[in-house]
Design a protein around this motif. Structure first.
Motif, PDB file in Angstrom:
ATOM      1  N   ILE A 117      -6.527  -6.091   2.770  1.00  0.00           N
ATOM      2  CA  ILE A 117      -6.289  -6.178   4.217  1.00  0.00           C
ATOM      3  C   ILE A 117      -6.879  -5.020   4.998  1.00  0.00           C
ATOM      4  N   MET A 161      -8.199 -13.156  10.835  1.00  0.00           N
ATOM      5  CA  MET A 161      -7.146 -12.135  10.800  1.00  0.00           C
ATOM      6  C   MET A 161      -7.293 -11.229  12.017  1.00  0.00           C
ATOM      7  N   GLY A 195       4.938  -4.832   5.660  1.00  0.00           N
ATOM      8  CA  GLY A 195       5.076  -3.713   4.740  1.00  0.00           C
ATOM      9  C   GLY A 195       6.383  -2.980   4.905  1.00  0.00           C
ATOM     10  N   SER A 196       6.414  -2.034   5.845  1.00  0.00           N
ATOM     11  CA  SER A 196       7.541  -1.097   5.942  1.00  0.00           C
ATOM     12  C   SER A 196       8.894  -1.766   6.167  1.00  0.00           C
ATOM     13  N   LYS A 231       0.831  -1.207   0.000  1.00  0.00           N
ATOM     14  CA  LYS A 231       0.000   0.000   0.000  1.00  0.00           C
ATOM     15  C   LYS A 231       0.868   1.260   0.000  1.00  0.00           C
TER      16      LYS A 231
HETATM   17  C1  LIG Z   1      -0.408  -1.540   6.702  1.00  0.00           C
HETATM   18  C2  LIG Z   1      -0.822  -2.866   7.215  1.00  0.00           C
HETATM   19  C3  LIG Z   1       0.136  -3.882   7.433  1.00  0.00           C
HETATM   20  C4  LIG Z   1       1.614  -3.690   7.258  1.00  0.00           C
HETATM   21  O1  LIG Z   1       2.123  -2.788   8.173  1.00  0.00           O
HETATM   22  P1  LIG Z   1       3.703  -2.608   8.388  1.00  0.00           P
HETATM   23  O2  LIG Z   1       3.824  -2.097   9.760  1.00  0.00           O
HETATM   24  O3  LIG Z   1       4.153  -1.648   7.349  1.00  0.00           O
HETATM   25  O4  LIG Z   1       4.318  -3.948   8.214  1.00  0.00           O
HETATM   26  C5  LIG Z   1      -0.333  -5.119   7.857  1.00  0.00           C
HETATM   27  N1  LIG Z   1      -1.647  -5.341   8.060  1.00  0.00           N
HETATM   28  C6  LIG Z   1      -2.579  -4.403   7.866  1.00  0.00           C
HETATM   29  C7  LIG Z   1      -3.996  -4.736   8.119  1.00  0.00           C
HETATM   30  C8  LIG Z   1      -2.199  -3.134   7.460  1.00  0.00           C
HETATM   31  O5  LIG Z   1      -3.137  -2.198   7.266  1.00  0.00           O
END
Ligand SMILES: *Cc1c(COP(=O)(O)O)cnc(C)c1O
Length: 226
Positions: free
Chosen positions: A67, A153, A217-218, A25
């Motif tokens: 997600i 989840m 993600g990050s 994202k």
């Molecule tokens: C953004 C997001 C992630 C990933 O987050 P990071 O901290 O960047 O790894 C995972 N799950 C959901 C539901 C998110 O919105």
């Protein structure tokens, strides 16, 4: 560190059977391709419009995971191609997904989101109601051709208190096992195999507490630019 190294650092210690979904994202398509070239095929997005544009622009063998909070009026846009919807957090959203999948027609994988965090901003069924509600929805056998309920989840509280994070994941794991144990065989108990929990800062704890899918993600793609 290069993206490739970051991915391999995680993959090297991820137990067999735990899947890595890379949360892309807010990152542009060229950066997603960099990750794709490392063999990753599962990507997570939390906005329908953004996912739609990326799906059009990127290779067709990508499995797209939704997600984020999903508005019912956005379901139709993503239903033709989405691989898994992790964030089914109400009966009304569930019904919209089934309706739109039936119209394609196709069968879409879904997870029910459970609200395990001590944070109002996060969504999901409350832990108290989750088991009963989810079992009810799983038993709607007329819906079976259009959705496969794959599991649960959850997101832990964003806190430095790692004991709390661990307890929240453990609670979700318990609910997951309870639902699975009570699901009748003919309602897809076998397909109920996915426990999606763990993000960049807490994925190791999540895996220790029974996660089978982490959403990172990050840690891999760097900070997002909003
Ligand atoms: C953004 C997001 C992630 C990933 O987050 P990071 O901290 O960047 O790894 C995972 N799950 C959901 C539901 C998110 O919105």
């Amino acid at each position: 560190m290069m993206i490739a190294e970051k991915i391999h650092q995680i993959q090297d210690v991820l137990p067999q059977g735990v899947k890595l979904v890379v949360v892309s994202k807010f990152h542009p398509t060229d950066k997603i391709l960099e990750v794709y070239r490392q063999g990753i095929r599962d990507f997570g997005e939390n906005l329908a419009q953004e996912m739609l544009l990326k799906e059009k622009a990127l290779p067709k063998d990508i499995r797209w995971h939704f997600i984020g909070r999903l508005q019912r009026n956005k379901v139709r846009q993503i239903i033709p191609f989405v691989s898994m919807i992790h964030s089914v957090d109400s009966e009304l959203l569930y019904e919209e997904i089934v309706k739109r999948a039936a119209a394609v027609p196709r069968c879409v994988d879904i997870l029910f989101q459970v609200h395990i965090a001590q944070e109002e901003t996060k969504g999901g069924f409350s832990p108290e109601e989750a088991e009963e509600k989810i079992l009810q929805l799983c038993c709607r056998s007329g819906d079976a051709p259009y959705r496969r309920v794959r599991g649960l989840m959850g997101m832990a509280t964003n806190t430095d208190n790692l004991d709390q994070v661990r307890q929240e994941f453990a609670m979700l794991h318990r609910i997951f096992q309870d639902v699975k144990a009570k699901l009748p065989q003919e309602q897809g108990a076998e397909a109920f195999d996915t426990l999606s929990m763990g993000m960049s800062h807490d994925w190791k704890i999540a895996v220790e507490e029974g996660s089978s899918l982490i959403r990172v993600g990050s840690l891999i793609m760097g900070e997002r630019e909003y």
